[in-house]
Design an enzyme around this catalytic site. Structure first.
Site, PDB file in Angstrom:
ATOM      1  N   ARG A 110     -24.545   9.783 -27.437  1.00  0.00           N
ATOM      2  CA  ARG A 110     -25.642  10.045 -28.349  1.00  0.00           C
ATOM      3  C   ARG A 110     -26.136  11.478 -28.153  1.00  0.00           C
ATOM      4  NH1 ARG A 110     -31.443   8.304 -26.676  1.00  0.00           N
ATOM      5  NH2 ARG A 110     -31.441   8.406 -24.421  1.00  0.00           N
ATOM      6  N   ARG A 111     -27.005  11.915 -29.052  1.00  0.00           N
ATOM      7  CA  ARG A 111     -27.614  13.230 -28.956  1.00  0.00           C
ATOM      8  C   ARG A 111     -26.594  14.353 -28.966  1.00  0.00           C
ATOM      9  NH1 ARG A 111     -32.921  12.377 -25.083  1.00  0.00           N
ATOM     10  NH2 ARG A 111     -34.183  11.671 -26.794  1.00  0.00           N
ATOM     11  N   HIS A 142     -30.061   0.250 -30.062  1.00  0.00           N
ATOM     12  CA  HIS A 142     -31.038  -0.704 -29.533  1.00  0.00           C
ATOM     13  C   HIS A 142     -32.444  -0.355 -29.993  1.00  0.00           C
ATOM     14  CE1 HIS A 142     -33.364  -3.186 -26.851  1.00  0.00           C
ATOM     15  NE2 HIS A 142     -33.946  -2.121 -26.354  1.00  0.00           N
ATOM     16  N   PHE A 143     -32.859   0.903 -29.805  1.00  0.00           N
ATOM     17  CA  PHE A 143     -34.262   1.167 -30.141  1.00  0.00           C
ATOM     18  C   PHE A 143     -34.491   1.280 -31.631  1.00  0.00           C
ATOM     19  CE2 PHE A 143     -34.314   5.652 -31.030  1.00  0.00           C
ATOM     20  CZ  PHE A 143     -33.493   6.299 -30.121  1.00  0.00           C
ATOM     21  N   HIS A 144     -33.438   1.607 -32.391  1.00  0.00           N
ATOM     22  CA  HIS A 144     -33.632   1.583 -33.843  1.00  0.00           C
ATOM     23  C   HIS A 144     -33.785   0.148 -34.328  1.00  0.00           C
ATOM     24  CE1 HIS A 144     -32.640   5.856 -34.026  1.00  0.00           C
ATOM     25  NE2 HIS A 144     -33.114   5.839 -35.263  1.00  0.00           N
ATOM     26  N   TYR A 149     -44.045  -0.747 -26.220  1.00  0.00           N
ATOM     27  CA  TYR A 149     -44.881  -1.939 -26.428  1.00  0.00           C
ATOM     28  C   TYR A 149     -46.176  -1.582 -27.154  1.00  0.00           C
ATOM     29  CZ  TYR A 149     -41.510  -4.364 -23.664  1.00  0.00           C
ATOM     30  OH  TYR A 149     -40.343  -4.902 -23.235  1.00  0.00           O
ATOM     31  N   HIS A 163     -41.383   3.284 -21.234  1.00  0.00           N
ATOM     32  CA  HIS A 163     -41.145   1.937 -21.740  1.00  0.00           C
ATOM     33  C   HIS A 163     -42.409   1.327 -22.341  1.00  0.00           C
ATOM     34  CE1 HIS A 163     -38.314  -1.134 -22.527  1.00  0.00           C
ATOM     35  NE2 HIS A 163     -39.176  -2.032 -22.175  1.00  0.00           N
TER      36      HIS A 163
END
Lengths: 538, 276
Positions: free
Chosen positions: A429-430, A366-368, A219, A215
């Protein structure tokens, strides 16, 4: 100074070269997964592509961009020469060697393990050793950033460190903490397994160590965007930073709350007690503090700029902002994506809600949206802002820059919103392809096609971005010198040592990490769990 | 610039040190109290779990979730194979000696499988360059009657675990034969598709997901390239009928039962050739 500019440009061009290649692969992956590309590619090629896309976007683009940006900030914000320039070049070339060592096994298909380190699946040892070299290169960068700030503080005793450098060093220190987890996993578990020295691997321990990194690494990627929010955006908008202290607090809070929270990626894992997961989820919730502080402070800073430009009334200042400037436009678009992505992240964070969308397209979306959207669009804005300083040339027109930012925003929103929706419907996913003949899956097809079209828009934006930078290198116009960093409404005269350095915060991080990860890691030594057989790809 | 002397930095700093430490630790302690004590104890009460057990579970010292007692499946399992890939078995494989294996091969295997693992009798598999783990598993299965064959069952039962590993290591170390370029280009697109993509509509996974040119599939999955065609057809038919049943989780029985005779023949021909 010319040498430093060459250093920065070298880093940036490696970053953006990897970015462009990864954008092509990403679009291809969307095609293969859609009903339109049902006969294209094999699963082997798909996973090879995902690995390359993730490594290029997550490790090469970010690490090289952040290193280059750090050197730039150290020289411009501190207004003193960069210490250890030779070391910086050494770190650059070592990282380049690392990237090549990583790329070759990916290209030959012997490292299709995706870009996350989840054993027992292991790829070629060269893949991991190459990535370790990149990380070691970034450690040298961290040390140089800390040394640069320390030297400045010696020369300017009692004065507050410029905010841009404070944020950069916060990021460097966070990165040193962050990489401990994955470095331990790679050096003691994965690389020995990949080399054939060990036949079994403790998967629970590996996942725990990776969660330590998983995580906070996000950041690490995010902080340059925040540095630009605080130090560049208010100036670009023609105003002042609302509060310098808020900026310092934000960077400190990211340092503390990015690290002891990684276990929220393991909510579905059996190797940890629910109490431990609860503690880390609670700490995760506190990451919203620096995010909300930032949204408040930057909105206030932009409001100051808008009102200085004659904006009136409750919302009139928004219309009065100079949206034609790429940095201002990028901040606005970034905030929209941060909003959607942030709310999506709250779902990932909650134990019960996460269970619904765990390992679905929701996570990918979300992470894209957060990284590929709100962070990378700020990478573009930063590049546009500092490129004239690096090249000494000016833009003849800002229109292609704005067009590129808009295309990226539209592409990212249109690609990821359907992914969220499909994730809610259970699209995993994946996986390389879907059986659209299945009546349940057939309904996903149109949405996957929509996101593929958005992928094409993103590819167009990526090409336009690189074109914009290349054109600037050849521009006949000279750059107009103007200040880059914003002044605060109340420029700080004296700040407490706690807000001017990281000694106190490092001690607190150590204590909190010991509490959050001490027993979860120690349990693997106290009562070793059954190990898994190493599963090597050849 | 004028320098208003408000106070010295270290005086300013003291409350920061105190309050930052108190705040950060207070948040962690609240997390510990809620997550390790309050929630598990309260939830545990309704699930009939005492407070001590609930706290130990929340900490991860005892297994189980604090909310629900875990159901227990007491049905005895009937494994299709006695081979489990424990570290001990992997050690046996790692310690295997190909030279001892060569001697054993010359004694018992050579008549059918050939000295270098190239079969000399039709319908006998080629073993040259085969995965050692795959050979070990099949010989072990013959020993335990998980797989049966008139000759192989008898031969395997005369061998010990370490000897099986030696033989496997010997054949695994033999060079693979070169694929025959004449047959290589022959496979129709539908068969290549089955190998590379499978057929999702019939829930058939791609053969290549497990059977790869080298390692990478499940550890016991054999390498299929340059294999005898009639041998492969016979095995797939036996899987389809359930006559052969030593495939873990019934994977091959499930897949083979879904293949048409033409596909079985096509796949056997494909793997006769090898990999592109």
């Amino acid at each position: 100074m010319r040498n430093v500019e060459r250093l920065c440009l070298a880093h940036f061009w490696v970053a953006f070269g990897a970015f462009l290649a990864a954008a092509v692969l990403g679009t291809w992956q969307m095609w293969v997964r859609s009903p339109l590309g049902a006969d294209v590619g094999t699963p082997g090629q798909y996973f090879m592509s995902v690995t390359a896309h993730g490594v290029a976007m997550g490790y090469v683009l970010t690490t090289f961009f952040i290193m280059g940006f750090g050197y730039f900030v150290a020289v411009t914000a501190l207004a003193r020469p960069l210490p250890g320039k030779a070391w910086a070049w050494f770190a650059f070339w070592m990282s380049i060697v690392g990237v090549i060592m990583t790329t070759v096994p990916i290209a030959t298909g012997s490292a299709s393990v995706l870009f996350t380190f989840y054993p027992p699946l292991t790829g070629s040892p060269w893949f991991y050793i190459g990535l370790v070299l990149v990380v070691v290169g970034s450690w040298i960068w961290c040390v140089l950033m800390i040394v640069a700030m320390a030297a400045w503080k010696r020369e300017n005793a009692g004065r507050p460190v410029p905010l841009a450098m404070f944020g950069t060093v916060a990021n460097a220190i966070m990165w040193l903490w962050t990489t401990v987890g994955v470095a331990a996993e790679l050096l003691f578990q994965v690389i020995p397994a990949a080399l054939g020295l060990t036949q079994t691997i403790d998967v629970g321990l590996a996942r725990t160590l990776f969660s330590w990194t998983l995580h906070a690494i996000v950041y690490f990627w995010l902080l340059p965007a925040y540095i630009a929010f605080y130090t560049m955006a208010p100036r670009a908008a023609g105003g002042r930073l609302y509060s310098d202290t808020m900026g310092r607090l934000t960077f400190i809070l990211f340092l503390i709350y990015s690290l002891p929270v990684g276990m929220h990626h393991l909510l579905m894992d059996p190797e940890h007690g629910n109490g431990t997961k609860f503690i880390q989820v609670l700490l995760t919730a506190f990451v919203s503090a620096p995010t909300l502080l930032t949204i408040f402070t930057i909105t206030a800073s932009l409001e100051i700029a808008g009102r200085l430009r004659g904006g009136r009334g409750l919302f009139g200042w928004i219309a009065a902002l100079p949206w034609d400037r790429p940095m201002v436009l990028a901040v606005g678009l970034s905030f929209v994506m941060l909003g959607f992505g942030g709310f999506g992240g709250l779902i990932n964070m909650g134990y019960g809600m996460n269970a619904m969308i765990h390992n679905t397209s929701w996570v990918t979306a979300h992470f894209h949206l957060i990284f590929g959207g709100s962070v990378v669009i700020m990478y573009f804005a930063i590049a546009y802002e500092i490129w004239p300083r690096l090249t000494g040339r000016g833009y003849t027109s800002l229109a292609p820059l704005r067009a590129q930012l808009w295309l990226w925003f539209i592409g990212m929103m249109v690609m990821t919103l359907p992914w969220h929706w499909l994730g809610l419907q259970g699209q995993w996913r994946r996986v390389a392809n879907f059986n659209y003949a299945d009546p349940i899956i057939a309904g996903w097809g149109p949405w996957v096609i929509v996101s593929f079209v958005a992928g094409l828009v993103l590819l167009a934006s990526a090409l336009l971005f690189v074109r914009n930078l290349l054109v600037l290198h050849l521009s006949p116009q000279a750059a107009i010198a103007r200040p880059l960093y914003a002044l605060a409404v109340h420029p700080p005269q004296r700040v407490p040592a706690a807000l001017n350095g990281f000694a106190l915060w490092n001690v607190l991080v150590l204590i909190v990490m010991a509490l959050a990860y001490g027993y979860p890691i120690a349990q693997f030594a106290i009562a070793p769990s059954p190990s898994a057989i190493v599963h090597r790809i050849e | 610039m004028s320098e208003p002397r408000i106070s010295e930095p270290h005086v300013l700093d003291q409350p920061w040190r105190v309050w930052a430490t108190v705040t950060v630790l207070a948040i962690v302690i609240i997390g510990v109290i809620l997550g390790v004590v309050v929630i598990p104890v309260v939830q545990g009460r309704s699930a009939g779990i005492d407070a001590y057990t609930a706290i130990c579970r929340a900490l991860g010292i005892l297994p189980g979730s604090p909310a629900e007692p875990q159901p227990f499946d007491r049905t005895p399992s009937t494994p299709v194979s006695q081979v489990t890939w424990t570290p001990e078995v992997l050690q046996i494989l790692a310690r295997a000696d190909p030279e001892r294996g060569r001697a054993k091969v010359a004694e018992v295997c050579v008549a059918c499988h050939g000295e270098q693992g190239v079969a000399v009798v039709p319908e006998v598999p080629n073993l040259a360059g085969q995965s050692g783990a795959a050979i070990y598993k099949q010989l072990h299965d013959y020993r335990t009657d998980s797989r049966t064959h008139p000759q192989m069952s008898v031969i395997a039962k005369a061998l010990e675990d370490a000897q099986i590993a030696d033989v496997a290591a010997y054949y695994a170390g033999q060079p693979k034969r070169n694929p025959d370029p004449a047959t290589l280009a022959e496979s129709p697109a539908a068969i290549v598709r089955l190998v590379e993509l499978g057929d999702p509509a019939r829930n058939i996974p791609p053969c290549a997901a497990c059977h790869r040119p080298g390692a990478g599939g499940p550890i016991e999955a054999p390498i299929l390239s340059e294999q005898d065609r009639d041998y492969l057809i016979a095995q797939l038919k036996m899987y389809a009928s359930g006559e052969r049943r030593n495939d873990v989780y019934g994977r091959m029985r499930t897949i083979a039962a879904r293949l048409t005779p033409a596909e079985i023949a096509g796949l056997a021909r494909y793997y006769r050739a090898g990999f592109k």
